[in-house]
Design a protein around this motif. Structure first.
Motif, short mmCIF file in Angstrom:
data_model
loop_
_atom_site.label_atom_id
_atom_site.label_comp_id
_atom_site.label_asym_id
_atom_site.label_seq_id
_atom_site.Cartn_x
_atom_site.Cartn_y
_atom_site.Cartn_z
N ILE A 206 -46.05 -31.45 -49.21
CA ILE A 206 -44.90 -32.34 -48.74
C ILE A 206 -43.77 -31.62 -47.98
CG2 ILE A 206 -42.77 -33.52 -49.76
CD1 ILE A 206 -44.70 -34.43 -52.04
N GLN A 207 -43.55 -30.28 -48.51
CA GLN A 207 -42.63 -29.38 -47.77
C GLN A 207 -42.95 -29.24 -46.58
OE1 GLN A 207 -39.39 -29.12 -48.78
NE2 GLN A 207 -39.94 -30.49 -50.63
N SER A 208 -44.07 -28.96 -46.33
CA SER A 208 -44.54 -28.57 -44.88
C SER A 208 -44.67 -30.04 -43.74
CB SER A 208 -46.17 -28.27 -44.99
OG SER A 208 -46.29 -27.17 -45.82
N TYR A 209 -44.58 -31.01 -44.45
CA TYR A 209 -44.71 -32.35 -43.71
C TYR A 209 -43.14 -32.51 -43.54
CZ TYR A 209 -44.95 -37.36 -42.47
OH TYR A 209 -45.04 -38.53 -42.16
N VAL A 210 -42.20 -32.47 -44.43
CA VAL A 210 -41.01 -32.64 -44.30
C VAL A 210 -40.24 -31.55 -43.12
CG1 VAL A 210 -38.50 -32.58 -45.38
CG2 VAL A 210 -40.40 -33.76 -46.42
N PHE A 211 -40.64 -30.51 -43.35
CA PHE A 211 -40.16 -29.42 -42.36
C PHE A 211 -40.59 -29.90 -40.97
CE2 PHE A 211 -39.64 -25.63 -40.03
CZ PHE A 211 -38.85 -24.93 -40.52
N ALA A 212 -41.86 -30.29 -40.78
CA ALA A 212 -42.46 -30.78 -39.32
C ALA A 212 -41.78 -31.91 -39.02
CB ALA A 212 -43.86 -30.80 -39.37
N VAL A 213 -41.59 -32.96 -39.79
CA VAL A 213 -40.99 -34.22 -39.35
C VAL A 213 -39.43 -34.24 -38.96
CG1 VAL A 213 -40.26 -36.52 -40.08
CG2 VAL A 213 -42.59 -35.70 -40.58
N LEU A 214 -38.69 -33.37 -39.78
CA LEU A 214 -37.40 -33.27 -39.31
C LEU A 214 -37.22 -32.60 -38.22
CD1 LEU A 214 -35.74 -32.35 -43.00
CD2 LEU A 214 -35.41 -34.48 -41.76
N SER A 215 -37.92 -31.55 -37.88
CA SER A 215 -38.14 -31.01 -36.52
C SER A 215 -38.18 -31.92 -35.45
CB SER A 215 -39.03 -29.76 -36.46
OG SER A 215 -38.92 -28.85 -37.54
#
Length: 223
Positions: A206-215
């Motif tokens: 989830i945190q990997s996905y959130v980091f990429a999506v926010l970027s």
């Protein structure tokens, strides 16, 4: 003997090997078996995941340059590999350090800002003042929007590092009480540790996905 609870995240405490930051690149070792060996269920699963991320990131990106989604897919892959490797015993968790997370977020944010200010200056200035702002509040809104824009790479880095540290600390705190517990309580502790490990595995994705999506969402202000 640990003198500090946070010393488990020190690079020198995981082993006597001085190059334990090289664990950041261990994820690359898994790629040849996925792409150069015979097709397997893991390779098909990873290809399906990359295709899904490509479609989603393409819809979120505000510019349509060829290969632009691969930057964020590679970023997601690097973070998710490091998060999962950090769950293994005696493996240095590089994604729980601000040195690592800032190295990912800061250059990406800086590159987006340079691209935006050089190619779309009017849009960048327009985003500093939201539509409908009273003239008297415009200087304050420019200041607030500028500060919120500057702290974005810091919030990205702190969010990832804090979530990884929190789970590891909880697992460490619970496991440190094991030697003094009875057999019945110990079985409950082991069950809770397994459940927490499953939760940490979900948090790693989830945190990997959130980091990429926010970027990718930060590109909305440069076009």
């Amino acid at each position: 003997m640990m003198t500090n609870l946070f010393s488990i995240f020190e690079p020198s405490s995981s082993s006597n090997f001085p190059l334990n930051w090289i664990s950041t690149l261990l994820g690359i070792l898994f790629l040849p078996s996925l792409y150069w060996a015979s097709p397997s269920r893991w390779s098909l699963l990873w290809s399906k995941l990359i295709t899904t991320l490509h479609v989603e990131f393409k819809a979120l990106l505000m510019f349509s340059h060829k290969g632009s989604t691969m930057i964020f897919i590679s970023l997601f892959s690097l973070i998710v590999f490091n998060n999962f490797l950090g769950l293994l015993p005696y493996v240095f968790t590089s994604s729980s350090h601000l040195t690592m997370t800032l190295s990912l977020s800061l250059p990406l944010w800086f590159a987006l800002m340079i691209y935006g200010w050089l190619n779309h200056s009017n849009h960048m200035f327009a985003h500093l003042v939201p539509q409908g702002t009273p003239p008297a509040l415009m200087p304050f809104m420019v200041l607030i929007e500028t500060i919120s824009n500057i702290i974005r790479p810091g919030t990205l880095a702190v969010r990832l590092a804090a979530n990884m540290i929190a789970g590891h600390l909880l697992l460490t705190l619970l496991s440190s009480t094991a030697p003094s517990l009875g057999l019945s309580i110990l079985s409950i502790l082991i069950t809770s540790q397994i459940l927490l490990l499953m939760l940490e595995s979900a948090v790693a994705i989830i945190q990997s996905y959130v980091f990429a999506v926010l970027s990718t969402l930060y590109t909305s202000e440069i076009n």
